[in-house]
Design a protein around this motif. Structure first.
Motif, mmCIF file in Angstrom:
data_model
loop_
_atom_site.group_PDB
_atom_site.id
_atom_site.type_symbol
_atom_site.label_atom_id
_atom_site.label_comp_id
_atom_site.label_asym_id
_atom_site.label_seq_id
_atom_site.Cartn_x
_atom_site.Cartn_y
_atom_site.Cartn_z
ATOM 1 N N UNK A 188 0.907 -1.095 0.120
ATOM 2 C CA UNK A 188 -0.238 -0.166 -0.045
ATOM 3 C C UNK A 188 0.880 1.398 0.088
ATOM 4 N N UNK A 189 1.703 1.293 0.714
ATOM 5 C CA UNK A 189 2.679 2.481 0.905
ATOM 6 C C UNK A 189 3.443 2.628 -0.685
ATOM 7 N N UNK A 190 3.623 1.617 -1.220
ATOM 8 C CA UNK A 190 4.058 1.877 -2.792
ATOM 9 C C UNK A 190 3.172 2.455 -3.684
ATOM 10 N N UNK A 191 2.030 2.014 -3.288
ATOM 11 C CA UNK A 191 0.941 2.444 -4.341
ATOM 12 C C UNK A 191 0.303 3.688 -3.932
ATOM 13 N N UNK A 192 0.428 4.112 -2.741
ATOM 14 C CA UNK A 192 0.173 5.627 -2.251
ATOM 15 C C UNK A 192 1.102 6.529 -2.817
ATOM 16 N N UNK A 193 2.359 5.940 -3.037
ATOM 17 C CA UNK A 193 3.496 6.714 -3.606
ATOM 18 C C UNK A 193 3.069 7.269 -5.000
ATOM 19 N N UNK A 194 2.516 6.177 -5.681
ATOM 20 C CA UNK A 194 2.143 6.347 -6.988
ATOM 21 C C UNK A 194 1.059 7.367 -7.248
ATOM 22 N N UNK A 195 0.155 7.012 -6.263
ATOM 23 C CA UNK A 195 -0.872 8.193 -6.173
ATOM 24 C C UNK A 195 -0.276 9.856 -5.909
ATOM 25 N N UNK A 196 0.261 9.723 -5.068
ATOM 26 C CA UNK A 196 0.911 11.122 -4.731
ATOM 27 C C UNK A 196 1.795 11.566 -5.786
ATOM 28 N N UNK A 197 2.475 10.783 -6.479
ATOM 29 C CA UNK A 197 3.425 11.275 -7.597
ATOM 30 C C UNK A 197 2.504 11.722 -8.956
ATOM 31 N N UNK A 198 1.576 11.140 -9.161
ATOM 32 C CA UNK A 198 0.592 11.351 -10.334
ATOM 33 C C UNK A 198 -0.153 12.716 -9.874
ATOM 34 N N UNK A 199 -0.598 12.733 -8.758
ATOM 35 C CA UNK A 199 -1.352 13.997 -8.380
ATOM 36 C C UNK A 199 -0.343 15.281 -8.646
ATOM 37 N N UNK A 200 0.715 15.188 -7.973
ATOM 38 C CA UNK A 200 1.739 16.228 -8.342
ATOM 39 C C UNK A 200 2.112 16.574 -9.580
ATOM 40 N N UNK A 201 2.203 15.564 -10.381
ATOM 41 C CA UNK A 201 2.656 15.639 -11.777
ATOM 42 C C UNK A 201 1.455 16.216 -12.591
ATOM 43 N N UNK A 202 0.173 15.984 -12.268
ATOM 44 C CA UNK A 202 -0.838 16.702 -12.851
ATOM 45 C C UNK A 202 -0.673 18.222 -12.970
ATOM 46 N N UNK A 203 -0.298 18.801 -11.770
ATOM 47 C CA UNK A 203 -0.128 20.457 -11.577
ATOM 48 C C UNK A 203 1.189 20.890 -12.243
ATOM 49 N N UNK A 204 2.302 19.873 -12.301
ATOM 50 C CA UNK A 204 3.577 20.391 -12.770
ATOM 51 C C UNK A 204 3.691 20.006 -14.485
ATOM 52 N N UNK A 205 2.894 19.374 -14.948
ATOM 53 C CA UNK A 205 2.881 19.226 -16.640
ATOM 54 C C UNK A 205 1.703 19.836 -16.986
ATOM 55 N N UNK A 206 0.812 20.580 -16.278
ATOM 56 C CA UNK A 206 -0.283 21.150 -16.874
ATOM 57 C C UNK A 206 -0.117 21.976 -18.122
ATOM 58 N N UNK A 207 0.894 22.717 -18.072
ATOM 59 C CA UNK A 207 1.135 23.652 -19.244
ATOM 60 C C UNK A 207 1.976 22.896 -20.396
ATOM 61 N N UNK A 208 2.565 21.576 -20.309
ATOM 62 C CA UNK A 208 3.024 20.856 -21.087
ATOM 63 C C UNK A 208 1.767 20.016 -21.737
ATOM 64 N N UNK A 209 0.782 20.206 -21.365
ATOM 65 C CA UNK A 209 -0.839 19.359 -21.806
ATOM 66 C C UNK A 209 -0.276 17.979 -21.874
ATOM 67 N N UNK A 210 0.398 17.301 -20.621
ATOM 68 C CA UNK A 210 0.439 15.850 -20.548
ATOM 69 C C UNK A 210 -0.968 15.715 -19.567
ATOM 70 N N UNK A 211 -1.374 14.720 -19.901
ATOM 71 C CA UNK A 211 -2.837 14.075 -19.126
ATOM 72 C C UNK A 211 -2.642 13.030 -18.590
ATOM 73 N N UNK A 212 -2.857 13.049 -17.099
ATOM 74 C CA UNK A 212 -2.670 11.795 -16.221
ATOM 75 C C UNK A 212 -3.793 11.220 -15.749
ATOM 76 N N UNK A 213 -4.117 9.878 -15.969
ATOM 77 C CA UNK A 213 -5.261 9.172 -15.328
ATOM 78 C C UNK A 213 -4.793 7.979 -14.699
ATOM 79 N N UNK A 214 -5.462 7.890 -13.281
ATOM 80 C CA UNK A 214 -5.104 7.019 -12.075
ATOM 81 C C UNK A 214 -6.419 5.953 -12.315
ATOM 82 N N UNK A 215 -6.212 4.787 -12.295
ATOM 83 C CA UNK A 215 -7.139 3.666 -12.133
ATOM 84 C C UNK A 215 -6.791 2.863 -10.940
ATOM 85 N N UNK A 216 -7.953 2.883 -10.055
ATOM 86 C CA UNK A 216 -8.047 2.432 -8.895
ATOM 87 C C UNK A 216 -8.716 1.138 -9.073
#
Length: 239
Positions: A153-181
């Motif tokens: 779970x710790x490893x998977x929560x890390x993936x969730x946190x990483x992706x949520x941060x990247x949504x903000x970081x790459x918004x201007x680069x127009x990269x879109x992130x989808x998380x499948x739970x």
């Protein structure tokens, strides 16, 4: 998806294989990346024999050189990577005090560091092109925990946190992130002796059902993005 370049890392796993079928039938150029290249080649041949355009490539997601070579080869030979599907990972479900520290390290190396390396490396190309979709699988244990899943779970929560941060970081680069739970999916994940949990595969989600969600996320109109989706077996609803 006609002529789109879809890179499926973990292409020999159940979800990766099922997803490759849908992308291939839709006309995408599918690249199956896996540690076991022979298995990737078998699946690529199957797709090609059925009229698709598929390629196999070897990769170790925990090795920067291997990941860099993969991304460069795909980009140089096929063009810009339109969709990255991070369908790889390793499991560990055991009581905390029973866990071998080396097994815990492997989980973090593959699930966290591997996700970082692949996403960062492919993300460089996508940022330059100012387009791309990245699909990640934090799984339901990246959203809600259960007994004996502390490390996983710790490893998977890390993936969730990483992706949520990247949504903000790459918004201007127009990269879109989808998380499948995803809840339990009937794959070889459950055959791992380090996953000490009795399950009924017949009551789980099938890889083919999950693949439909992967394809749906990847084929959204240009101006929209599927941010998150939760899919559970009926017996594990979380509403």
């Amino acid at each position: 998806m006609e002529d789109k370049v879809v890179l499926i890392v973990g292409g020999t796993g159940g979800i990766g294989r099922a997803s490759s079928d849908l992308f291939s039938r839709a006309g995408a150029k599918v690249v199956l990346a896996a540690r076991d290249k022979s298995k990737a080649e078998e699946k690529a041949k199957e797709l090609n024999d059925n009229g698709g355009e598929a390629y196999a490539i070897e990769v170790d997601v925990t090795d920067l050189g291997s990941v860099s070579d993969m991304a460069r080869e795909v980009h140089d030979n096929l063009g810009e990577i339109d969709v990255l599907v991070n369908a790889f990972g390793t499991g560990l479900i055991q009581p905390l005090l029973d866990i071998n520290p080396e097994d815990a390290k492997e989980v973090f190396d593959v699930n966290v560091y591997g996700t970082f390396l692949v996403t960062q490396t492919v993300g460089r190309y996508m940022a330059t092109a100012k387009k791309g979709r990245v699909i990640l699988f934090p799984g339901i244990l990246g959203k809600a925990v259960m007994k004996n899943t502390s490390v996983y779970s710790a490893s998977k929560y890390a993936v969730t946190g990483m992706a949520k941060a990247l949504v903000e970081e790459y918004r201007r680069a127009e990269i879109k992130f989808s998380l499948l739970y995803l809840g339990g999916v009937a794959t070889e994940f459950w055959d791992n002796p380090k996953v000490e949990m009795r399950v009924k595969k017949e009551a789980m989600l099938t890889p083919e059902e999950v693949a439909k969600a992967v394809y749906y996320a990847a084929s959204q109109p240009e101006q929209s993005v599927l941010n998150e989706i939760v899919i559970q077996p009926e017996s594990h609803q979380m509403v």
